[in-house]
Design a protein around this motif. Structure first.
Motif, PDB file in Angstrom:
ATOM      1  N   PRO A 172       5.923  86.683  47.484  1.00 21.68           N
ATOM      2  CA  PRO A 172       7.313  86.974  47.129  1.00 21.68           C
ATOM      3  C   PRO A 172       7.840  85.947  46.129  1.00 21.68           C
ATOM      4  O   PRO A 172       7.480  84.780  46.173  1.00 21.68           O
ATOM      5  CB  PRO A 172       8.055  86.848  48.467  1.00 21.68           C
ATOM      6  CG  PRO A 172       7.110  86.249  49.430  1.00 21.68           C
ATOM      7  CD  PRO A 172       5.750  86.194  48.843  1.00 21.68           C
ATOM      8  N   GLY A 173       8.698  86.406  45.225  1.00 23.48           N
ATOM      9  CA  GLY A 173       9.277  85.499  44.240  1.00 23.48           C
ATOM     10  C   GLY A 173       8.358  85.327  43.057  1.00 23.48           C
ATOM     11  O   GLY A 173       7.161  85.557  43.149  1.00 23.48           O
TER      12      GLY A 173
ATOM     13  N   GLN B 258      11.976  82.475  39.305  1.00 26.72           N
ATOM     14  CA  GLN B 258      12.779  82.090  40.469  1.00 26.72           C
ATOM     15  C   GLN B 258      12.416  80.686  40.952  1.00 26.72           C
ATOM     16  O   GLN B 258      13.278  79.936  41.390  1.00 26.72           O
ATOM     17  CB  GLN B 258      12.582  83.105  41.595  1.00 26.72           C
ATOM     18  CG  GLN B 258      13.324  84.403  41.315  1.00 26.72           C
ATOM     19  CD  GLN B 258      13.013  85.472  42.347  1.00 26.72           C
ATOM     20  OE1 GLN B 258      11.919  85.516  42.870  1.00 26.72           O
ATOM     21  NE2 GLN B 258      13.972  86.329  42.608  1.00 26.72           N
ATOM     22  N   ALA B 259      11.117  80.340  40.866  1.00 19.51           N
ATOM     23  CA  ALA B 259      10.703  79.008  41.285  1.00 19.51           C
ATOM     24  C   ALA B 259      11.326  77.955  40.379  1.00 19.51           C
ATOM     25  O   ALA B 259      11.831  76.930  40.846  1.00 19.51           O
ATOM     26  CB  ALA B 259       9.181  78.898  41.264  1.00 19.51           C
ATOM     27  N   LEU B 260      11.309  78.205  39.067  1.00 21.00           N
ATOM     28  CA  LEU B 260      11.920  77.270  38.119  1.00 21.00           C
ATOM     29  C   LEU B 260      13.414  77.154  38.393  1.00 21.00           C
ATOM     30  O   LEU B 260      13.972  76.061  38.404  1.00 21.00           O
ATOM     31  CB  LEU B 260      11.714  77.768  36.688  1.00 21.00           C
ATOM     32  CG  LEU B 260      10.565  77.164  35.891  1.00 21.00           C
ATOM     33  CD1 LEU B 260      10.484  77.812  34.526  1.00 21.00           C
ATOM     34  CD2 LEU B 260      10.737  75.663  35.756  1.00 21.00           C
ATOM     35  N   ALA B 261      14.054  78.304  38.593  1.00 24.90           N
ATOM     36  CA  ALA B 261      15.488  78.299  38.867  1.00 24.90           C
ATOM     37  C   ALA B 261      15.771  77.548  40.161  1.00 24.90           C
ATOM     38  O   ALA B 261      16.763  76.837  40.275  1.00 24.90           O
ATOM     39  CB  ALA B 261      16.009  79.723  38.960  1.00 24.90           C
ATOM     40  N   GLY B 262      14.879  77.694  41.141  1.00 21.37           N
ATOM     41  CA  GLY B 262      15.048  76.995  42.403  1.00 21.37           C
ATOM     42  C   GLY B 262      15.007  75.492  42.224  1.00 21.37           C
ATOM     43  O   GLY B 262      15.776  74.761  42.835  1.00 21.37           O
ATOM     44  N   GLU B 263      14.130  75.017  41.350  1.00 21.23           N
ATOM     45  CA  GLU B 263      14.051  73.583  41.097  1.00 21.23           C
ATOM     46  C   GLU B 263      15.310  73.087  40.400  1.00 21.23           C
ATOM     47  O   GLU B 263      15.788  71.996  40.645  1.00 21.23           O
ATOM     48  CB  GLU B 263      12.856  73.267  40.209  1.00 21.23           C
ATOM     49  CG  GLU B 263      11.556  73.329  40.950  1.00 21.23           C
ATOM     50  CD  GLU B 263      10.384  73.189  40.015  1.00 21.23           C
ATOM     51  OE1 GLU B 263      10.608  72.997  38.810  1.00 21.23           O
ATOM     52  OE2 GLU B 263       9.254  73.267  40.492  1.00 21.23           O
TER      53      GLU B 263
ATOM     54  N   ARG C 270       5.771  76.408  32.882  1.00 21.49           N
ATOM     55  CA  ARG C 270       6.300  75.381  33.756  1.00 21.49           C
ATOM     56  C   ARG C 270       5.914  73.989  33.250  1.00 21.49           C
ATOM     57  O   ARG C 270       6.687  73.062  33.322  1.00 21.49           O
ATOM     58  CB  ARG C 270       5.765  75.571  35.167  1.00 21.49           C
ATOM     59  CG  ARG C 270       6.453  74.639  36.084  1.00 21.49           C
ATOM     60  CD  ARG C 270       6.134  74.807  37.506  1.00 21.49           C
ATOM     61  NE  ARG C 270       6.990  73.925  38.245  1.00 21.49           N
ATOM     62  CZ  ARG C 270       6.810  72.623  38.289  1.00 21.49           C
ATOM     63  NH1 ARG C 270       5.827  72.068  37.648  1.00 21.49           N
ATOM     64  NH2 ARG C 270       7.650  71.869  38.971  1.00 21.49           N
TER      65      ARG C 270
ATOM     66  N   ARG D  96      -5.044  69.552  43.121  1.00 20.99           N
ATOM     67  CA  ARG D  96      -3.609  69.356  43.280  1.00 20.99           C
ATOM     68  C   ARG D  96      -2.830  70.261  42.306  1.00 20.99           C
ATOM     69  O   ARG D  96      -1.787  70.807  42.654  1.00 20.99           O
ATOM     70  CB  ARG D  96      -3.305  67.883  43.018  1.00 20.99           C
ATOM     71  CG  ARG D  96      -1.893  67.478  43.253  1.00 20.99           C
ATOM     72  CD  ARG D  96      -1.519  67.552  44.717  1.00 20.99           C
ATOM     73  NE  ARG D  96      -0.093  67.828  44.828  1.00 20.99           N
ATOM     74  CZ  ARG D  96       0.550  67.980  45.966  1.00 20.99           C
ATOM     75  NH1 ARG D  96      -0.096  67.924  47.096  1.00 20.99           N
ATOM     76  NH2 ARG D  96       1.821  68.225  45.983  1.00 20.99           N
TER      77      ARG D  96
ATOM     78  N   PHE E 190      -2.755  73.642  43.806  1.00 24.07           N
ATOM     79  CA  PHE E 190      -1.845  73.667  44.946  1.00 24.07           C
ATOM     80  C   PHE E 190      -0.395  73.781  44.455  1.00 24.07           C
ATOM     81  O   PHE E 190       0.381  74.605  44.932  1.00 24.07           O
ATOM     82  CB  PHE E 190      -2.041  72.378  45.748  1.00 24.07           C
ATOM     83  CG  PHE E 190      -1.235  72.291  47.000  1.00 24.07           C
ATOM     84  CD1 PHE E 190      -1.626  72.965  48.138  1.00 24.07           C
ATOM     85  CD2 PHE E 190      -0.096  71.517  47.045  1.00 24.07           C
ATOM     86  CE1 PHE E 190      -0.891  72.868  49.302  1.00 24.07           C
ATOM     87  CE2 PHE E 190       0.644  71.412  48.201  1.00 24.07           C
ATOM     88  CZ  PHE E 190       0.251  72.090  49.333  1.00 24.07           C
TER      89      PHE E 190
ATOM     90  N   LEU F 106       0.516  77.167  42.975  1.00 26.80           N
ATOM     91  CA  LEU F 106       0.782  78.197  43.974  1.00 26.80           C
ATOM     92  C   LEU F 106       2.251  78.173  44.392  1.00 26.80           C
ATOM     93  O   LEU F 106       2.920  79.197  44.445  1.00 26.80           O
ATOM     94  CB  LEU F 106      -0.120  77.976  45.185  1.00 26.80           C
ATOM     95  CG  LEU F 106       0.113  78.897  46.374  1.00 26.80           C
ATOM     96  CD1 LEU F 106      -0.175  80.325  46.000  1.00 26.80           C
ATOM     97  CD2 LEU F 106      -0.756  78.483  47.545  1.00 26.80           C
ATOM     98  N   PHE F 107       2.775  76.979  44.663  1.00 29.57           N
ATOM     99  CA  PHE F 107       4.150  76.887  45.124  1.00 29.57           C
ATOM    100  C   PHE F 107       5.151  77.123  44.009  1.00 29.57           C
ATOM    101  O   PHE F 107       6.303  77.413  44.265  1.00 29.57           O
ATOM    102  CB  PHE F 107       4.397  75.536  45.794  1.00 29.57           C
ATOM    103  CG  PHE F 107       3.873  75.521  47.186  1.00 29.57           C
ATOM    104  CD1 PHE F 107       4.632  76.002  48.224  1.00 29.57           C
ATOM    105  CD2 PHE F 107       2.588  75.084  47.447  1.00 29.57           C
ATOM    106  CE1 PHE F 107       4.134  76.039  49.506  1.00 29.57           C
ATOM    107  CE2 PHE F 107       2.082  75.119  48.723  1.00 29.57           C
ATOM    108  CZ  PHE F 107       2.852  75.597  49.758  1.00 29.57           C
TER     109      PHE F 107
ATOM    110  N   ARG G 170       4.562  79.392  41.736  1.00 29.96           N
ATOM    111  CA  ARG G 170       4.291  80.757  41.281  1.00 29.96           C
ATOM    112  C   ARG G 170       3.879  80.785  39.818  1.00 29.96           C
ATOM    113  O   ARG G 170       4.208  81.723  39.100  1.00 29.96           O
ATOM    114  CB  ARG G 170       5.505  81.667  41.495  1.00 29.96           C
ATOM    115  CG  ARG G 170       5.953  81.781  42.923  1.00 29.96           C
ATOM    116  CD  ARG G 170       4.986  82.564  43.772  1.00 29.96           C
ATOM    117  NE  ARG G 170       5.580  82.878  45.066  1.00 29.96           N
ATOM    118  CZ  ARG G 170       5.495  82.088  46.133  1.00 29.96           C
ATOM    119  NH1 ARG G 170       4.818  80.961  46.062  1.00 29.96           N
ATOM    120  NH2 ARG G 170       6.062  82.442  47.271  1.00 29.96           N
TER     121      ARG G 170
END
Lengths: 330, 565
Positions: free
Chosen positions: A39-40, A44-49, A92, A284, A287, A290-291, A293
């Motif tokens: 999901p996401g 959205q991950a960038l916006a979340g940061e 990213r 790393r 890893f 993945l988080f 996205r």
């Protein structure tokens, strides 16, 4: 040792390489589709940061990353890139994926190769020793330690080693790959990297070491009871020579298989060790991708990993018949 | 294999402070003076060097401490070097050392000169004039002029900065009458703009490097050219960043240190070990786990500083999804507030390192905070009364109804908070399902699908409620798919009117009154249940001076930071 006493297996090699291309492509497609289930997305991950973003900003991010296109188009574009050996751009990290991965590959290769070598040497020695003293004290001790190392999570061993050897004793740095402040050059820089490598390589090696020891022990036990060993003993050959020259060669095939799989997972296999020792490796990176996205980066690493696995398997198959000439390639 | 490491490495936002303790002593927490009682009184006097002249004249650490290399850690690793395009917190920390803003701020959030030496805001709030510092050079030797400022605001910050797009939206044009004057013309007054001009938030970038290029992918984004005290040298992703002293910095004799190195530690335990092995000298934003902070405080080899997040004001809150039939009832939301024993929560969840909230604005923003709001003391009986009145009696299983709480997996604080809330809510007959999700999942579920009942997350007020708070309360901010806006579905015309007026009110007193009204309505309607403002500590080796000099904390430019020999 015997070398190949037959023509080089070109046909075998070519068939396997053709298979390999399809295997890698298949893995790429399956991985791509599986990752769509997360999901996401990267926007959205960038916006979340950032903690904020408006709809327009998200839309422009998605357009930039190509996330606004239909899935099949994204998959097609991804496969075309793979076929052209172009891994694309990570929005990213603001740089191209190939240089991102390859700048971190040496660190991971160094860590994994040295830990596998340490584990191999240790595993062979202790495995053989255990087999030669089967059910006596050395065997028991070796088995207990091997089981302990196998069962303890590497990150815990790593943290304990940092506490003891870095914080308490000050023998080794707590993490990283180089002493940035000192800025060593030349031979001093090599020594510096070795100094940083010791703890993570040992921690990573412990895990493999436990498996290798047990494999060698079992293999040796089977072989040591065979007729030809008894014959060798009867001829008065020293016990060391029997173990290391006569028995070992027939006992290591399972070990070669397992080392082969370990070499195959070389890129992602050290995530925990890399995390604990702040080792700037690919594991790393994967890893984090993945988080975040950052699916293109993640997929690129997965594809390169699958290439490693395919090649490692091929090399292992070829090695079988070098080690044991009775093995046939088909 | 994944779960343990997920827990280990995502402890990011953890640390906190003794702020709360000081509040219990009845002391204001946002001024310099109360901190002077701490055992680090001298250091803090030094650290407040902007004000030190007035407080302790004659003390200066500069002479004894020129040069040296500072090793700091930023977690997670910044993924860009410039905060103009990515406003993530780690990026702001590194960006602010190389690029500067027009202003800097003191702990009362009052502006001071940086690239602008003087400024005037017209009485109607529609014209803002900045007089720029002369003799400033970019790292590549080019002179800094008004054209750079106009370009940065109009073409970069207003277009590409995630927050700047809102903050600068009222700016219509930037006029440059001469090389050292910029006049901003606004459609509507934007009082919040003046508190968003720090280097970490709104960096000024060189026009000659960016103009005519694809600014988002400009190579300078990864190797910045700024006016700041430190020049970019090297970024080895996953490992380290090296910056060196800018010898041509406009403030003569500064910066005081020669080199600034950032090392990357992904794991919080490894970070603690690196501090103890003296491999890093400085780290902020609470990257030490909460339960370790006390140990660092009592160790003379370290300094623990509690200030330096006053520009950010990240609040831990519960947002109520008012599409849920239970939460749609105001009595239910009020009952939940009465059900939480906040004092106990402060001890258990935040290890006392937090400021308990009385409303949507924390006391760290004294210019806006209002205590005149409905309050909800811990009172389970009152809570049950409200739930009964709402027509929600206990069922056979002892529960009235069930809610689902979701939070982003960013550390163990929220895990603890969720467990705590479940216990508290169950006592009044409200069952709680817990769901921890990684950040993209959280955003997708809460903001794109509205698939939640209660969401617990860090909601940032910023330096001004217009920048940070209003997006959670305005009905026009209900935008499905956009993260960190009104996800509760709350819509109150009265609230909209007050906030919209406050956003453009140029008179400070009138604005304060409007924002007090906002706080009152927010605490009456409760679309969001405020919990606490966690205080993220900064840890430094004992010999580091002036590492927190203002509300920007580790996001200040570090021109005055020094290392005692």
């Amino acid at each position: 040792m015997t070398s190949l006493r037959r023509p080089f297996p070109w046909k075998f090699l070519i068939t396997r390489l053709v298979h390999a291309v399809f295997t890698v492509l298949g893995i790429a497609i399956v991985a791509f589709l599986l990752l769509q289930l997360a999901p996401g997305d990267a926007a959205q991950a960038l916006a979340g940061e950032s903690g904020t973003a408006d709809a327009e900003y998200l839309a422009s991010l998605r357009a930039q990353m190509g996330l606004d296109r239909p899935i099949y188009e994204q998959l097609g574009a991804f496969l075309m890139r793979i076929l052209r050996f172009d891994l694309g751009y990570s929005f990213r990290y603001g740089t191209d994926v190939a240089s991102l991965i390859f700048s971190r590959m040496p660190a991971t290769l160094l860590l994994m190769v040295s830990s596998i070598l340490i584990a191999l040497v240790g595993g062979l020695f202790f495995g053989i020793t255990a087999a030669r003293h089967v059910n006596r004290l050395p065997d028991r001790l070796i088995s207990i330690f091997a089981l302990l190392f196998y069962a303890t999570p590497p990150f815990w061993i790593g943290l304990m080693m940092i506490l003891i050897f870095s914080v308490q004793l000050g023998w080794a740095p707590t993490g990283g790959m180089i002493n940035i402040v000192a800025g060593h050059t030349g031979f001093a820089a090599v020594l510096d990297i070795a100094h940083h490598l010791v703890l993570p390589a040992l921690v990573q090696a412990f895990f493999y070491f436990a498996i290798y020891t047990r494999l060698v022990r079992t293999g040796m036990l089977e072989v040591l009871n065979l007729e030809y060993i008894r014959v060798a003993r009867a001829k008065g050959i020293s016990e060391n020579r029997i173990a290391y020259r006569h028995a070992l060669q027939n006992a290591v095939l399972p070990l070669v298989t397992v080392v082969g799989t370990n070499v195959g997972t070389i890129l992602g296999g050290a995530v925990l060790t890399e995390t604990v020792f702040s080792w700037p490796g690919v594991g790393r990176l994967m890893f984090d991708a993945l988080f975040q996205r950052d699916l293109n980066l993640l997929l690129s690493i997965l594809v390169i990993s699958s290439i490693f696995v395919v090649i490692a398997n091929l090399v292992v198959d070829l090695l079988y018949c070098v080690i044991n000439p009775t093995v046939e390639l088909r | 294999m994944l779960p343990p490491i997920v827990r280990m490495t995502l402890e990011g936002r953890a640390g906190q402070v003794r702020h709360a303790r000081m509040e219990k002593l009845g002391m204001p927490t946002n001024t310099d003076t109360p901190m002077m009682i701490s055992r680090r009184a001298l250091l803090l006097a030094g650290s407040a060097s902007l004000l030190a002249g007035a407080v302790l004249p004659g003390i200066s650490f500069a002479q004894e401490a020129a040069g040296g290399t500072l090793v700091m850690t930023i977690s997670p690793e910044p993924n860009a070097m410039i905060s103009a395009f990515n406003s993530a917190s780690p990026v702001a920390v590194i960006s602010s050392k190389m690029t500067e803003g027009l202003l800097r701020y003191d702990f009362e959030l009052q502006p001071h000169p940086e690239l602008a030496t003087a400024w005037e805001v017209s009485a109607d709030g529609l014209t803002i004039t900045f007089h720029l510092r002369e003799g400033v050079k970019w790292h590549d030797g080019q002179p800094f002029t008004s054209a750079d400022v106009a370009y940065s605001i109009m073409e970069i910050l207003k277009q590409h900065h995630p927050r700047g797009r809102g903050v600068f939206s009222g700016v219509e044009s930037a006029e440059t009458p001469d090389e050292h004057t910029v006049i901003l013309h606004l459609k509507t007054p934007a009082p919040a703009l003046m508190s968003a001009l720090a280097g970490a938030e709104s960096p000024i970038l060189p026009k000659h490097i960016y103009e005519g290029t694809d600014v988002l992918n400009n190579p300078a984004n990864n190797a910045p050219i700024g006016t700041g005290p430190f020049k970019f040298v090297e970024w080895s992703r996953g490992s380290h960043i090296i910056l060196e002293r800018n010898p041509d910095y406009w403030e003569a004799g500064h910066p005081l240190i020669d080199r600034l190195v950032v090392r990357n530690y992904a794991d919080s335990s490894a970070r603690v070990a690196a501090f103890e092995a003296d491999e890093i000298n400085l780290g902020g934003d609470g990257l030490i786990p909460l339960n370790e902070v006390k140990r660092f405080e009592s160790n003379p080899a370290f300094q623990v500083e509690t200030r330096g997040t006053e520009m950010n004001n990240s609040l831990d809150v519960l947002e109520c999804n008012m599409r849920n039939p239970y939460l749609a009832k105001r009595e239910v939301r009020q009952a939940l507030m009465h059900a939480i024993d906040k004092d106990k929560m402060l001890d258990i969840v935040w290890y006392k390192l937090a400021e308990l909230l009385t409303g949507p604005i924390p006391q760290s923003l004294p210019n806006f905070y209002s205590a005149d709001v409905p309050s909800y003391p811990f009172d389970p009986a009152r809570s049950e009364q409200l739930l009964e009145a709402a027509g929600l009696p206990k069922q056979a299983d002892g529960f009235r109804f069930k809610l689902r709480l979701i939070w982003p997996a960013t550390g163990d604080t929220y895990d603890r908070a969720a467990q705590f809330l479940r216990q508290q809510f169950r006592k009044v007959g409200v069952d709680l399902d817990l769901q921890s999700a990684d950040v993209p999942t959280f955003i997708n579920q809460v903001y794109a699908n509205y698939d939640f009942d209660l969401s617990m997350f860090p909601s940032s007020v910023g330096s001004d409620p217009t920048i940070g708070s209003q997006r959670f309360f305005l009905s026009t901010a209900i935008k499905q798919g956009t993260p960190f806006v009104n996800a509760s579905g709350y819509s109150n015309p009265e609230m909209d009117a007050v906030l919209n007026k406050a956003a453009v009110e140029p008179n400070a007193e009138a604005r304060k009154a409007l924002l007090a009204e906002f706080q009152k309505i927010a605490m009456t309607d409760l679309p969001m249940l405020p919990l606490a403002r966690p205080i993220y500590v900064t840890v430094a080796s004992a010999n580091v001076r002036d590492f927190i000099t203002g509300p920007e904390g580790i996001r200040s430019n570090y021109a005055t930071l020094s290392i005692a020999k």
